[in-house]
Write an enzyme that holds these catalytic residues in place. Structure first.
Site, short mmCIF file in Angstrom:
data_model
loop_
_atom_site.label_atom_id
_atom_site.label_comp_id
_atom_site.label_asym_id
_atom_site.label_seq_id
_atom_site.Cartn_x
_atom_site.Cartn_y
_atom_site.Cartn_z
N THR A 80 -35.56 39.43 41.00
CA THR A 80 -36.95 39.87 41.18
C THR A 80 -37.75 38.83 41.96
O THR A 80 -38.62 39.18 42.76
CB THR A 80 -37.59 40.14 39.82
OG1 THR A 80 -36.80 41.08 39.09
CG2 THR A 80 -38.99 40.70 39.97
N HIS A 83 -15.53 19.07 9.95
CA HIS A 83 -15.28 20.27 10.76
C HIS A 83 -15.59 20.02 12.24
O HIS A 83 -14.76 20.30 13.11
CB HIS A 83 -16.13 21.43 10.24
CG HIS A 83 -15.91 22.71 10.98
ND1 HIS A 83 -15.08 23.70 10.53
CD2 HIS A 83 -16.41 23.15 12.16
CE1 HIS A 83 -15.07 24.70 11.39
NE2 HIS A 83 -15.88 24.39 12.38
N GLU A 84 -16.79 19.47 12.51
CA GLU A 84 -17.15 19.20 13.90
C GLU A 84 -16.28 18.09 14.48
O GLU A 84 -15.93 18.12 15.66
CB GLU A 84 -18.63 18.81 14.00
CG GLU A 84 -19.60 19.89 13.53
CD GLU A 84 -19.40 21.20 14.25
OE1 GLU A 84 -18.96 21.18 15.41
OE2 GLU A 84 -19.68 22.26 13.65
N PRO A 107 -26.23 38.44 37.09
CA PRO A 107 -26.63 38.29 35.68
C PRO A 107 -28.14 38.17 35.54
O PRO A 107 -28.85 37.86 36.51
CB PRO A 107 -25.92 36.99 35.25
CG PRO A 107 -24.88 36.73 36.29
CD PRO A 107 -25.40 37.32 37.56
N HIS A 134 -13.08 19.67 15.77
CA HIS A 134 -13.24 20.27 17.11
C HIS A 134 -13.21 19.18 18.18
O HIS A 134 -12.49 19.30 19.19
CB HIS A 134 -14.57 21.01 17.20
CG HIS A 134 -14.60 22.31 16.47
ND1 HIS A 134 -13.71 23.32 16.72
CD2 HIS A 134 -15.44 22.78 15.51
CE1 HIS A 134 -13.99 24.36 15.94
NE2 HIS A 134 -15.03 24.04 15.19
N GLY A 193 -31.74 36.64 34.90
CA GLY A 193 -32.33 35.32 35.06
C GLY A 193 -31.92 34.56 36.29
O GLY A 193 -32.25 33.39 36.42
#
Length: 704
Positions: free
Chosen positions: A224, A439-440, A218, A443, A220
């Site tokens: 390189t 809402h949160e 992936p 969850h 990052g």
């Protein structure tokens, strides 16, 4: 690719540019000399003045000149003065054809003492040559100048020469000690270096030097950086180039550059060639919008020939990097070309801790900062993400005027990298804050009530990035896979926000749109790729590639029938309906816990893991699910009795949430935009899209 001479500043000299400048200077000097000394001493006067002189008695000698210029040159016995200007004794005047007879008659009448003569005018050969070729020379010089600038200067006609850069040994070195979290890749590349340093040791036992090493993984993860470390460690010529540098608008340039690059490396063997982003030139032949015979494929063909054409002990190794190994041409990947293919994946806990230690050098950390705790929170982050976390923490510390990086700065930096910067300017009404908190809270509550979910580590209603609020569900350890029950738990708490809106507010906003998209993607992956559906069966219905390669999929028919597609849709809908039912049940049974959680959220706006654990002490857990078997005709066996302890199905783990390996369902970034409904607000607030999962970071985060 011999080294060019360099100026004291380190820039390459341009020999052709210097030659062109000297030629231009010589031409200008020649024109100036001709302008100054090319005259014969005669001063120009008017035609009327010339005729008046002929009518007088001061003309000593006359010359009538005809040709491309008609004039009369006069030599006088005394100086001629034109007002205050002294013209001297040699003057000339021009005339037109209409005055020709009159001028000749005037000369004859003047009867100069030394007589007169006729002459046909002609230019000197060198002035004629200069005037003829000067425009052409100027045009050629201008064209040369433009070409040199277009080709980077000094290489006007060297289109086919390689653009590879030779590693500068005087530049600051990156070594293997600077690479963290990729121990296996470092070990493999260190052996490559040893091949070049001491090839005899390997040849003595019949080992052949690898011709190519492919680094894939992936973005990052440090591919390189590994190549830079090889350049810093190896005491051999190291040539680096990007895959996109091979292909230009001119046909044949790419193949020519490949030949030039490999020839240069062979001449300086032992040597290493590094091609970054090789997928730009090495993608599958016969696919893509360019057809089957474009410049890119010609370049790839030449590269295949060069790699396979190495002599046995040539001591030239090709290292390449890509994050799209799935689209590379099979001929490029076969043994004999890329003999070694090294995966560079996201680091584990040990690797993350090492990476944080490397990037923490030179940064003043507070004495109570625990990098191991930071590494545990950063599950799924790449090396680039971790470097960005520490850099963001340093920037935040400097912005606040402090000198020491503390835990608050690191905590905010992790959130900024994962979710984006906090939006302090976003104003929410009390109704919107209430809906976001519920809402949160939905969850978080459903995640806490599931038996296979990772712990809820953070809930906030502060807008950040594209989300108006978010819930973080982070595993406590690295995971290599996920079970079916763990994925079902993810579906359940993904539907928690939707269930709260429908059950408590008796209305549904556009906010849960991203939740539905993510849950649908997980469910479809379970059915189509993972064989987790008894109705569809244990088949893989999706293609071999997770990402679309434009051109390769064009014209391909679906690999399953319309009836199977309909069956998949029905099974996905069933999974989502069951998940919504589970979330609804949790909310009904734990309404008092939800209200207490919302009350704390509205007061503090952000709750951490310790505060959430205190609130969730009274949560009523969901009962374990029934044992799932793909077919009722197959008997269920006893739990494993060898190799460690295993809990019953339905309570496999409390540390779920790690992306599936090797092909996890790709989940969007948290806070994805919802559907564009006219008149509806956007950006994650009630009435706008914005709940999501941060699957790429190894955490589940639902954001409103």
């Amino acid at each position: 690719m011999a080294d060019s001479a360099k100026t004291p500043r380190g820039k390459k000299r341009r020999p052709f540019t210097g030659l062109a400048l000297w030629i231009i200077v010589a031409l200008l000097l020649g024109m100036a000399m001709f302008s100054l000394f090319g005259r014969d001493g005669y001063q120009q006067i008017d035609t009327q003045q010339g005729l008046e002189l002929l009518a007088g008695d001061t003309v000593e000698q006359a010359k009538i000149i005809d040709g491309n210029q008609q004039r009369v040159d006069l030599v006088l016995t005394e100086d001629f003065k034109d007002g205050d200007e002294d013209k001297g004794t040699q003057v000339r005047f021009s005339y037109v054809d209409a005055r020709g007879d009159a001028v000749v008659q005037a000369v004859e009448d003047a009867a100069p003492a030394k007589g007169y003569t006729d002459e046909i005018a002609s230019s000197s050969w060198w002035s004629t040559l200069l005037l003829s070729f000067l425009p052409l020379l100027i045009f050629i010089g201008l064209f040369w100048f433009l070409i040199m600038n277009a080709q980077g200067g000094g290489k006007a006609m060297q289109f086919g020469k390689s653009k590879a850069k030779l590693f500068n040994k005087e530049a600051p070195k990156v070594t293997f000690a600077d690479v963290a979290g990729a121990d296996e890749a470092v070990e493999e590349l260190d052996e490559i270096k040893q091949f070049l340093v001491d090839p005899g040791r390997y040849q003595a036992v019949g080992a052949k030097i690898p011709k190519g090493v492919l680094l894939y993984g992936p973005p990052g993860t440090g591919k390189t950086l590994l190549a830079k470390a090889v350049a810093g460690e190896a005491n051999v010529p190291f040539y680096s180039i990007s895959g996109s540098d091979f292909v230009e608008m001119f046909v044949g340039v790419g193949a020519s550059r490949v030949r030039d690059l490999f020839n240069t490396a062979k001449e300086n063997a032992p040597a290493i060639i590094f091609i970054d982003e090789i997928d730009a030139v090495g993608r599958h032949r016969g696919a893509g919008m360019g057809g089957g015979h474009d410049e890119r494929e010609q370049t790839l063909n030449q590269m295949l020939v060069e790699m396979d054409g190495f002599e046995e002990n040539q001591n030239v190794i090709l290292i390449a990097a890509t994050n799209r190994v799935d689209i590379l041409d099979p001929a490029l990947l076969r043994p004999g070309r890329f003999d070694r293919q090294i995966g560079v994946e996201a680091p584990d806990l040990k690797g993350r801790l090492h990476i944080l230690g490397v990037h923490a050098k030179g940064k003043p950390l507070a004495h109570d900062v625990d990098l191991e705790a930071v590494a545990k929170r950063a599950i799924g982050m790449s090396g680039a993400d971790l470097a960005n976390v520490l850099n963001e923490a340093a920037l935040l510390t400097a912005r606040s005027g402090n000198q020491i990086i503390d835990n608050r700065a690191l905590d905010e930096a992790i959130d900024r990298v994962s979710m984006g910067p906090q939006r302090y300017s976003k104003v929410m009404t009390e109704r919107e804050r209430q809906m976001t908190a519920y809402h949160e809270g939905g969850h978080a509550l459903v995640a806490a009530a599931m038996n296979n979910s990772a712990p809820v580590t953070k809930v906030t209603i502060l807008p950040r990035g594209r989300a108006g609020g978010y819930t973080m569900v982070v595993p406590t350890q690295d995971r290599n896979y996920q079970s079916r029950n763990e994925l079902l738990d993810r579906l359940a708490y993904a539907m928690g926000g939707y269930a709260v809106e429908e059950s408590i507010f008796h209305d549904v906003t556009t906010g849960p749109s991203s939740d539905l998209q993510n849950a649908t993607k997980i469910a479809r992956t379970m059915v189509m790729q993972l064989g987790m559906s008894g109705t569809v069966g244990q088949v893989a219905l999706s293609g071999e590639q997770d990402e679309v390669f434009v051109g390769m999929q064009q014209g391909q028919a679906p690999r399953f029938s319309a009836e199977t597609a309909s069956l998949v849709d029905q099974e996905v809908r069933t999974l989502l309906d069951n998940a919504l039912d589970e979330a609804w049940s949790v909310i009904v049974e734990n309404r008092h816990v939800l209200d207490r959680l919302v009350e704390e959220l509205l007061e503090k706006e952000t709750l951490n893991e310790r505060e959430l654990a205190q609130i969730f002490r009274d949560v009523k857990k969901q009962p374990p699910r029934e044992v799932w078997i793909s077919s009722t005709e197959r008997p269920s066996l006893a739990a494993p009795s060898v190799g460690g302890t295993t809990t019953a199905t339905g309570t496999e783990s409390h540390d779920a949430g790690e992306p599936l390996q090797p092909n996890p369902p790709e989940l969007p970034h948290p806070g994805g935009e919802g559907p564009q409904i006219p008149g509806a607000p956007h950006g994650g607030e009630p009435g706008g899209g914005g709940y999501g999962y941060d699957g790429s970071a190894g955490t589940d985060g639902t954001g409103r």
